[in-house]
Structure formats: C-alpha cells, structure tokens
Design a protein around this motif. Structure first.
Motif, mmCIF file in Angstrom:
data_model
loop_
_atom_site.group_PDB
_atom_site.id
_atom_site.type_symbol
_atom_site.label_atom_id
_atom_site.label_comp_id
_atom_site.label_asym_id
_atom_site.label_seq_id
_atom_site.Cartn_x
_atom_site.Cartn_y
_atom_site.Cartn_z
ATOM 1 N N TYR A 1 1.093 -3.529 -9.187
ATOM 2 C CA TYR A 1 1.219 -2.148 -8.700
ATOM 3 C C TYR A 1 1.657 -1.222 -9.827
ATOM 4 O O TYR A 1 1.854 -0.027 -9.632
ATOM 5 C CB TYR A 1 2.214 -2.067 -7.535
ATOM 6 N N ASN B 1 -1.238 -5.932 -3.778
ATOM 7 C CA ASN B 1 -2.167 -5.117 -4.545
ATOM 8 C C ASN B 1 -3.062 -5.934 -5.463
ATOM 9 O O ASN B 1 -4.107 -5.451 -5.913
ATOM 10 C CB ASN B 1 -1.403 -4.074 -5.370
ATOM 11 N N GLU C 1 -6.238 -6.292 -3.696
ATOM 12 C CA GLU C 1 -7.006 -5.042 -3.736
ATOM 13 C C GLU C 1 -7.700 -4.867 -5.082
ATOM 14 O O GLU C 1 -8.877 -4.516 -5.147
ATOM 15 C CB GLU C 1 -6.082 -3.849 -3.466
ATOM 16 N N TYR D 1 -0.340 4.827 -1.998
ATOM 17 C CA TYR D 1 -0.390 4.754 -3.456
ATOM 18 C C TYR D 1 0.191 6.021 -4.082
ATOM 19 O O TYR D 1 0.911 5.965 -5.078
ATOM 20 C CB TYR D 1 -1.816 4.542 -3.950
#
Length: 504
Positions: A369, A419, A422, A454
């Motif tokens: 992240y 994340n 992702e 985000y």
C-alpha cells in the motif's frame, strides 16, 4: 574495554543533563530525533545510536531497499520539521499506476482526484535518510554510528551499546547474542563484557548510557522490542508472520542521453496473477524495479529460476518489454539477493514512562500500500503532538500514543496485505477497472458521501481506522441507493407494462 573507555562510559551514567536516546538512525529514528530536537532540544540532550556506519559515507546498498512512495501522511510530518520542499525536490511525482498488460498495452490509472492533481512522490530510501541525518546534525542531535544496542537495564534506564569496526560481519557474535540470558533488572557491565570477550577476533567497546526516555526505532528486528518481549514484567505481546512472497531488486538505467527509458511520472506495474514486477522512478533518470514472486510452490517461483535460460524464458513470456530496458538482466538478477517479506505486531508500544517503540520496531507492514514509511513518519508527528498536548508528561504521552496508534497500525497492515491481490491480479481486470472508474466518479461528485479508500489513505491525514469506517458507511449508502434505484426501476417497468396491456 580499556580504562579510558571505562571512565568515559561511567561518566555518562553520572551526567546531570536530561537525555533522550533514540535507538536506530534509519528513517523513523532520524525523523524522530529531529522532532525531539526541535521540540525539546533546549531541555534534553538528543542522541541517536545506529549500529550501521554513517550512510552518508557511501552510496545506498541495492538489493534490499524497495523505493519509497511518500504520500500526504509522510509529507505532512516532513513539513512540520521544514523538510517537505527539500525532500520533494529530490523525488519524482507519480500521478497514477502505469499498467503493462500481458498483451502489450499500456494504460495509466490515476491515483487521486484529477482536479486536485494528487500524486505520490517516489524517492530513494538512502537519499531520504541522508537528508534527515543532515537535518539532525543542523538541529544539534548527537549522531553515534557503529553502536549496536545489546541490552537495557530497565530498572535504571541504562542502555548498553557495543562498538566494533566489523560488527555487521561478525556472524559468531550474532549467534551468541541470542543465547545470552540477559538479566534486565540488574545488568552489570562486567557481565556484558565477559560475554563479548567470546568473540576474541574483534575488538569491542561497551558504552553505558543513561537515558530519561528511550525511543526504539531500530527496525523490524528491533533489539529494544526484543528486550521488552523477554522481560516478563512488561506484559508484552509480539507476533510476526513471513509471507510466501519474496522479492529481488533490479535497475533500469537512464538512456544514453540521460533521459528516462519509460514514462517517469507513474508507478509501473506488470501484474501477472500470483507475481508481478513494479518500477519506481528515481531523480537520476533510472527506475528501481522489484520482482515479487513466491519463493517456492508454483511453476513461476524463485526456486525455479536457477539458469540463464529459465530467467530469459520468464521475462520473454511475462515481461517481454522489459528485456531491452535491462541489457545486463542476467547479471543483475543473479547478483541481487533474495529478500523476504514479513509483518509484525506488538502491544503495547510503550513501557512505563520511559520507553516507546515507533516505525517498524512497533509495526512492520508489507509494502503493497506504500504506507510503511508514511506510517512511521506519522508516528513521529503524532508523538510530537502528544508531547505538546500532555506538556511533556511522559507516562500520559506514551500511554496515549500506544492506545491511538495500535488500532490504526493494525488496519493499514491488513489493507497492505489485501492490496497485493489488487496490484498483482485486479489491475488488469476490465471489471475491476470499471468498478474503480465508478468509484472515482462517485467520489468526485459526492466526496463526503462516497469517499475513496485509497484517497483517504494516501492523500489525507484521516486516521486509517476512521478512513475504513467512512468508506464502509459510503458503501452501505451506495448499496441502499442502488437497491432503491432498482426497486423504483422495477416498479416503473411493471407500471408501464400494465398501462400498455390496458391500452391494448
């Protein structure tokens, strides 16, 4: 230890001046030392002890340092000590993710709101550390390098530091250190000295330093944290988890003309499912690349890349456009060390009114992240604000810090793990991209009702825990809106059909 060193060390114990010792001179430690010097420099002597040599004496080590992506939280902390402009001038703005699809297509997915021009700042860890250390010296912080904390007398607040010209290379001492049965409530210099003499091939000195407050900023394998963990009176909880994902670092050098080999103002990602390659720009025209893969267990893993042919096959299959950008790929890959990823949790972050953990020493998280450094810098800012709030009453300051930071650190640790999925998989999914575009559109139209997670994490100082709560409320409102819209549309359709039927 010779007599002169012994006298100097003993004089440290009888010094009448108040002293704060920061253990660790990395990013969190150097920024914390700077905050303390600016806030308390007139009433405390501020010292930073670092086990490595001064990083300003050499160029940064490659292979184990994923580039940093500074966001609002980190820059806010730097701004409070007057360094945000200097740091930003040494970094490169990244306005979004640059996705390299497996079919060769390239697209940029913006990070924040386009109208606000929100971006992350890519900067080398080494460059940032040097900036912070220079600022510490200007502020009057005493920097002590090549001094590793070996023990702390918790009853008397005395730290023991070992000094050696080749401390990092002495593996025999590192293995011995773990077996020493430290007596934390009554540590004697004779005891420590006798243990050090086991490694007779290196000359060590032991420094005893009295401190009023100790800040543990010595990284993921923090010695200060280990001491608190081993002290039963501390009631201290600690856990660590290694990920199956490992990484190697590579470099894309500037072109012959000195320019960037790719578009510089984005974080480049080659998402390939269970593995990925990323590249962050540097101010010298290069890119620092990081290849993330599982160590073992899958056809595409580090264990299955042992020959030149296997490596070239991997890149020609999945990262074909990168091959011409790294002419010395084979040499770089096989000389880059394999590094591991882990995250840690502990509680509490403090001990009584004189020891506190910050940064990775308190809460190491995975880098997916881009919040590890930002979280650590936010620690420094929050601690500074609490010192002001509680007028320097250390028990209240440290207790408040533990209570407020623990829950927020746990939240961003979870988000960082999520994340990775992702980045590695979803960024190449058309359905995911459609959903992201809808979210961004709703966030721009109704920023207070449908905030982007985000954006809240990366471009505001909203506490991580509150950010998740706000997004959950927004998602709940969006679901209700969609359900109501569907119901109204369905009823309207039935009514329209009924009217048509009556007409006919």
């Amino acid at each position: 230890m010779n007599s002169a060193d012994s006298r100097a060390s003993i004089e440290e114990l009888h010094s009448s001046s108040k002293r704060i010792v920061v253990v660790g001179g990395g990013l969190a430690g150097s920024l914390e030392g700077l905050f303390l010097a600016k806030r308390l420099g007139s009433s405390y002597e501020i010292r930073i002890y670092e086990k490595r040599e001064d990083p300003r004496l050499h160029e940064g080590d490659s292979g184990r340092s994923i580039n940093l992506a500074l966001s609002t939280r980190g820059l806010t902390a730097l701004d409070k000590v007057g360094l945000s402009e200097e740091v930003s001038s040494q970094g490169v703005p990244m306005y979004g993710r640059g996705i390299h699809h497996s079919n060769g297509q390239f697209e940029i997915q913006p990070y924040g709101l386009s109208k606000k021009g929100e971006f992350l700042t890519s900067i080398s860890r080494h460059v940032l550390n040097c900036i912070l250390l220079n600022a510490c010296e200007r502020a009057g912080v005493n920097l002590c390098f090549k001094k590793a904390c070996s023990s702390i007398d918790l009853a008397n607040n005395i730290l023991y530091f070992e000094e050696s010209e080749s401390l990092a290379l002495n593996s025999s001492f590192e293995s011995t250190e773990q077996d020493i049965p430290w007596e934390f409530d009554n540590v004697s210099s004779k005891f420590i000295e006798s243990e050090i003499q086991r490694t007779s091939d290196v000359s060590f000195n032991v420094n005893m330093v009295k401190a009023d407050v100790i800040v543990g900023a010595d990284g993921v394998f923090s010695r200060v944290r280990q001491i608190l963990e081993n002290c039963t009176k501390a009631k201290f909880n600690y856990s660590q988890v290694y990920l199956p994902t490992c990484y190697k670092e590579l470099t894309i050098n500037p072109t012959a003309s000195g320019s960037y080999a790719m578009y510089p103002n984005c974080l480049h990602i080659w998402p390939r499912g269970r593995f990925m390659l990323i590249a962050l720009p540097n101010s010298d025209g290069s890119f620092t690349c990081t290849l993330f893969m599982d160590e073992d267990g899958y056809a595409v893993s580090f264990k299955n890349i042992e020959t030149n042919e296997q490596l070239l096959n991997l890149f020609s299959t999945y990262f074909k456009d990168v091959i011409p950008l790294i002419p010395d790929l084979l040499n770089q890959y096989f000389h880059s060390p394999l590094s591991f990823l882990l995250y840690t949790q502990c509680e509490p972050y403090h001990f009584k009114n004189n020891i506190v953990l910050i940064g990775d020493a308190a809460h190491a998280i995975v880098p997916f992240y881009g919040q590890g450094c930002n979280l650590a810098f936010e620690d420094c800012r929050i601690l500074d604000e609490l010192i002001e709030l509680h007028c320097g009453k250390w028990f209240d300051v440290l207790q408040h810090f533990s209570q407020s930071r623990k829950s927020n650190a746990d939240v961003i640790a979870r988000l960082a793990l999520e994340n990775y999925l992702e980045m590695a998989q979803k960024t190449s999914s058309r359905l995911f991209l459609l959903r992201k575009r809808i979210q961004i559109t709703f966030s721009e139209w109704f920023p207070n009702t449908f905030p982007s997670l985000y954006r809240l994490v990366s471009f505001t100082n909203v506490p991580y825990r509150d950010a998740v709560s706000l997004v959950e409320k927004g998602n709940s409102a969006l679901r209700k809106y969609l359900i109501c819209s569907l119901c109204v549309t369905t009823l309207a359709s039935f009514y329209w059909i009924k009217c048509l039927w009556r007409t006919n």
